[in-house]
Write a protein that holds these residues in place. Structure first.
Motif, PDB file in Angstrom:
ATOM      1  N   ASN A  69      -6.683  -9.938  -5.674  1.00 14.87           N
ATOM      2  CA  ASN A  69      -6.833  -8.504  -5.925  1.00 14.87           C
ATOM      3  C   ASN A  69      -8.290  -8.146  -6.214  1.00 14.87           C
ATOM      4  O   ASN A  69      -9.181  -9.010  -6.185  1.00 14.87           O
ATOM      5  CB  ASN A  69      -5.927  -8.060  -7.068  1.00 14.87           C
ATOM      6  CG  ASN A  69      -6.330  -8.638  -8.403  1.00 14.87           C
ATOM      7  OD1 ASN A  69      -6.576  -9.845  -8.524  1.00 14.87           O
ATOM      8  ND2 ASN A  69      -6.405  -7.791  -9.416  1.00 14.87           N
ATOM      9  N   VAL A  99      -1.009  -4.938  -9.349  1.00 14.68           N
ATOM     10  CA  VAL A  99      -1.379  -3.661  -8.732  1.00 14.68           C
ATOM     11  C   VAL A  99      -2.731  -3.252  -9.288  1.00 14.68           C
ATOM     12  O   VAL A  99      -2.917  -3.157 -10.507  1.00 14.68           O
ATOM     13  CB  VAL A  99      -0.336  -2.565  -9.023  1.00 14.68           C
ATOM     14  CG1 VAL A  99      -0.798  -1.227  -8.453  1.00 14.68           C
ATOM     15  CG2 VAL A  99       1.021  -2.951  -8.428  1.00 14.68           C
ATOM     16  N   ASP A 100      -3.682  -3.021  -8.414  1.00 13.35           N
ATOM     17  CA  ASP A 100      -5.015  -2.609  -8.836  1.00 13.35           C
ATOM     18  C   ASP A 100      -5.036  -1.143  -9.237  1.00 13.35           C
ATOM     19  O   ASP A 100      -4.123  -0.372  -8.908  1.00 13.35           O
ATOM     20  CB  ASP A 100      -6.031  -2.865  -7.717  1.00 13.35           C
ATOM     21  CG  ASP A 100      -6.414  -4.330  -7.602  1.00 13.35           C
ATOM     22  OD1 ASP A 100      -6.425  -5.021  -8.637  1.00 13.35           O
ATOM     23  OD2 ASP A 100      -6.707  -4.782  -6.482  1.00 13.35           O
ATOM     24  N   GLY A 101      -6.102  -0.741  -9.929  1.00 13.88           N
ATOM     25  CA  GLY A 101      -6.214   0.643 -10.360  1.00 13.88           C
ATOM     26  C   GLY A 101      -7.612   0.992 -10.824  1.00 13.88           C
ATOM     27  O   GLY A 101      -8.530   0.165 -10.783  1.00 13.88           O
ATOM     28  N   ILE A 139       0.845  -1.192   0.000  1.00  8.81           N
ATOM     29  CA  ILE A 139       0.000   0.000   0.000  1.00  8.81           C
ATOM     30  C   ILE A 139       0.877   1.238   0.000  1.00  8.81           C
ATOM     31  O   ILE A 139       1.856   1.321   0.755  1.00  8.81           O
ATOM     32  CB  ILE A 139      -0.945   0.018   1.218  1.00  8.81           C
ATOM     33  CG1 ILE A 139      -1.909  -1.168   1.152  1.00  8.81           C
ATOM     34  CG2 ILE A 139      -1.722   1.327   1.282  1.00  8.81           C
ATOM     35  CD1 ILE A 139      -2.822  -1.290   2.369  1.00  8.81           C
ATOM     36  N   VAL A 161      -2.663   3.610  -3.475  1.00  5.30           N
ATOM     37  CA  VAL A 161      -2.402   2.522  -4.414  1.00  5.30           C
ATOM     38  C   VAL A 161      -2.307   1.227  -3.630  1.00  5.30           C
ATOM     39  O   VAL A 161      -1.656   1.161  -2.582  1.00  5.30           O
ATOM     40  CB  VAL A 161      -1.085   2.727  -5.194  1.00  5.30           C
ATOM     41  CG1 VAL A 161      -0.913   1.630  -6.237  1.00  5.30           C
ATOM     42  CG2 VAL A 161      -1.054   4.094  -5.858  1.00  5.30           C
ATOM     43  N   THR A 162      -2.952   0.173  -4.142  1.00  4.15           N
ATOM     44  CA  THR A 162      -2.939  -1.132  -3.483  1.00  4.15           C
ATOM     45  C   THR A 162      -2.466  -2.188  -4.471  1.00  4.15           C
ATOM     46  O   THR A 162      -2.979  -2.273  -5.595  1.00  4.15           O
ATOM     47  CB  THR A 162      -4.336  -1.503  -2.962  1.00  4.15           C
ATOM     48  OG1 THR A 162      -4.799  -0.484  -2.081  1.00  4.15           O
ATOM     49  CG2 THR A 162      -4.294  -2.835  -2.224  1.00  4.15           C
ATOM     50  N   GLY A 163      -1.506  -2.970  -4.045  1.00  7.76           N
ATOM     51  CA  GLY A 163      -0.998  -4.041  -4.893  1.00  7.76           C
ATOM     52  C   GLY A 163      -0.717  -5.292  -4.085  1.00  7.76           C
ATOM     53  O   GLY A 163      -0.744  -5.279  -2.842  1.00  7.76           O
ATOM     54  N   TYR A 194      -9.327   3.476  -3.380  1.00  6.68           N
ATOM     55  CA  TYR A 194      -8.816   2.121  -3.137  1.00  6.68           C
ATOM     56  C   TYR A 194      -7.471   1.947  -3.834  1.00  6.68           C
ATOM     57  O   TYR A 194      -6.485   1.580  -3.213  1.00  6.68           O
ATOM     58  CB  TYR A 194      -9.801   1.072  -3.629  1.00  6.68           C
ATOM     59  CG  TYR A 194      -9.197  -0.299  -3.801  1.00  6.68           C
ATOM     60  CD1 TYR A 194      -8.695  -1.004  -2.707  1.00  6.68           C
ATOM     61  CD2 TYR A 194      -9.104  -0.886  -5.067  1.00  6.68           C
ATOM     62  CE1 TYR A 194      -8.116  -2.256  -2.878  1.00  6.68           C
ATOM     63  CE2 TYR A 194      -8.537  -2.134  -5.239  1.00  6.68           C
ATOM     64  CZ  TYR A 194      -8.044  -2.808  -4.141  1.00  6.68           C
ATOM     65  OH  TYR A 194      -7.462  -4.052  -4.315  1.00  6.68           O
ATOM     66  N   SER A 195      -7.430   2.237  -5.110  1.00  4.09           N
ATOM     67  CA  SER A 195      -6.169   2.130  -5.836  1.00  4.09           C
ATOM     68  C   SER A 195      -6.280   2.862  -7.168  1.00  4.09           C
ATOM     69  O   SER A 195      -7.098   2.509  -8.017  1.00  4.09           O
ATOM     70  CB  SER A 195      -5.800   0.663  -6.073  1.00  4.09           C
ATOM     71  OG  SER A 195      -4.484   0.559  -6.580  1.00  4.09           O
ATOM     72  N   ARG A 196      -5.440   3.886  -7.330  1.00  8.57           N
ATOM     73  CA  ARG A 196      -5.463   4.671  -8.555  1.00  8.57           C
ATOM     74  C   ARG A 196      -4.714   4.006  -9.695  1.00  8.57           C
ATOM     75  O   ARG A 196      -4.837   4.396 -10.853  1.00  8.57           O
ATOM     76  CB  ARG A 196      -4.842   6.055  -8.303  1.00  8.57           C
ATOM     77  CG  ARG A 196      -3.367   6.024  -7.896  1.00  8.57           C
ATOM     78  CD  ARG A 196      -2.750   7.408  -7.936  1.00  8.57           C
ATOM     79  NE  ARG A 196      -1.445   7.474  -7.286  1.00  8.57           N
ATOM     80  CZ  ARG A 196      -0.307   7.075  -7.833  1.00  8.57           C
ATOM     81  NH1 ARG A 196      -0.296   6.545  -9.039  1.00  8.57           N
ATOM     82  NH2 ARG A 196       0.835   7.199  -7.164  1.00  8.57           N
TER      83      ARG A 196
END
Length: 304
Positions: free
Chosen positions: A284, A237-239, A73, A81-83, A244-246
């Motif tokens: 994810n 990595v989510d986006g 994070i 950003v969350t991965g 939550y995650s850019r």
């Protein structure tokens, strides 16, 4: 020997490079696009039947891969950003395997990564390079060559555990096989080479196919890297999900791999395709919707 559905003899080891399906002459752009990007074109079916004798001699190890999953994070608020990072230590490189959707090689054939992973018995899986969306790029999977059309910088995983970014246009699938390459992926760009983050990667375009022209900006990302031979990183990595995650830029993705000690790292298909599966569960949260998208292939392994 084995045969495909047309009865052609196919070598269990070595070259399985078939001609691409002929695009029908329809006279309209829409019909061409439908045929090229939507309609299935199966070239080799029951691929798993071809793999039993493809493992290079002297590589098999009795040591099971050791898999460690961590959440990464960075930032906060709209900059969050969350991965997810899978650290994988293998007994030998051939424990890093790949699988095609529907167990079939060809264009536009897709399944959700979790479905492919369940079928092959994967403990861990990520989406691959979506080879089936394009008709070029060298495709070697589990020691078998399926396509030999060099187009860009690819990634090769060798049977001795080394991972290298290479120029597809300067070699051939057969030459790679002769040098004991076990897997190749064709997407990119190379993020880290010989421990160095690469310059100019934020301006890369993979190809000019419809819907896949640019990979620039803050995006969901999937990538693979090597810390040392037989020690790998699989990262998702989510986006595209505010709060939550850019997502990350290509340079940020490279920096993440570098911070983890990667000597080599390579970008795979991302966006809505980004997925990590662990023990049959989606790790994810693709685009904040928790839904997988069908893709043409996965990278997988067994282990703890």
């Amino acid at each position: 020997m084995s045969t495909d559905k047309t009865g052609r003899k196919l070598s269990r080891r070595g070259m399985l490079i078939g001609s691409l399906a002929t695009i029908a002459a329809t006279g309209t752009a829409s019909a061409w696009a439908l045929d090229r990007f939507v309609i299935d074109h199966a070239e080799v079916t029951n691929v798993s039947d071809l793999e039993s004798s493809a493992t290079p001699s002297g590589t098999a190890s009795s040591a099971e891969p050791v898999i460690t999953i961590t959440t990464w994070i960075s930032g906060e608020g709209d900059d969050l950003v969350t991965g997810y990072i899978a650290d994988v230590v293998t007994g030998d490189a051939t424990q890093i395997r790949t699988a095609f959707a529907e167990d079939t090689y060809g264009l536009n054939i897709i399944e959700e990564p979790s479905v492919i992973a369940e079928r092959v018995g994967a403990t861990l899986a990520i989406n691959g390079d979506y080879y089936g969306f394009r008709s070029e790029g060298i495709v070697i999977r589990n020691g078998i060559a399926f396509r030999d059309v060099g187009a860009r910088n690819g990634l090769a995983l060798y049977a001795d555990g080394q991972m290298k970014v290479y120029d597809e246009t300067a070699t051939s699938a057969q030459e790679l096989l002769d040098n004991r390459v076990w897997q190749t992926w064709s997407f990119g760009p190379g993020l880290v080479i010989e421990g160095q983050i690469q310059e100019g990667i934020d301006d890369v375009e993979v190809d000019t196919n419809v819907g896949n022209h640019s990979i620039q900006g803050e995006q969901p990302r999937t990538g693979i890297g090597m810390i040392e031979p037989n020690h790998y990183l699989l990262v998702a990595v989510d986006g595209r999900s505010a709060g939550y995650s850019r997502g990350v830029t290509m340079s940020e993705f490279a920096q993440l791999f570098s911070s983890l000690g990667a000597q080599v790292a390579y970008n795979l298909d991302g966006g809505g395709s980004t997925a990590m599966i662990y023990h049959d569960e989606l790790v994810n949260n693709p685009q904040g919707e928790g839904k997988e998208r069908g893709t043409s292939d996965i990278i997988w392994t067994t282990g703890n």
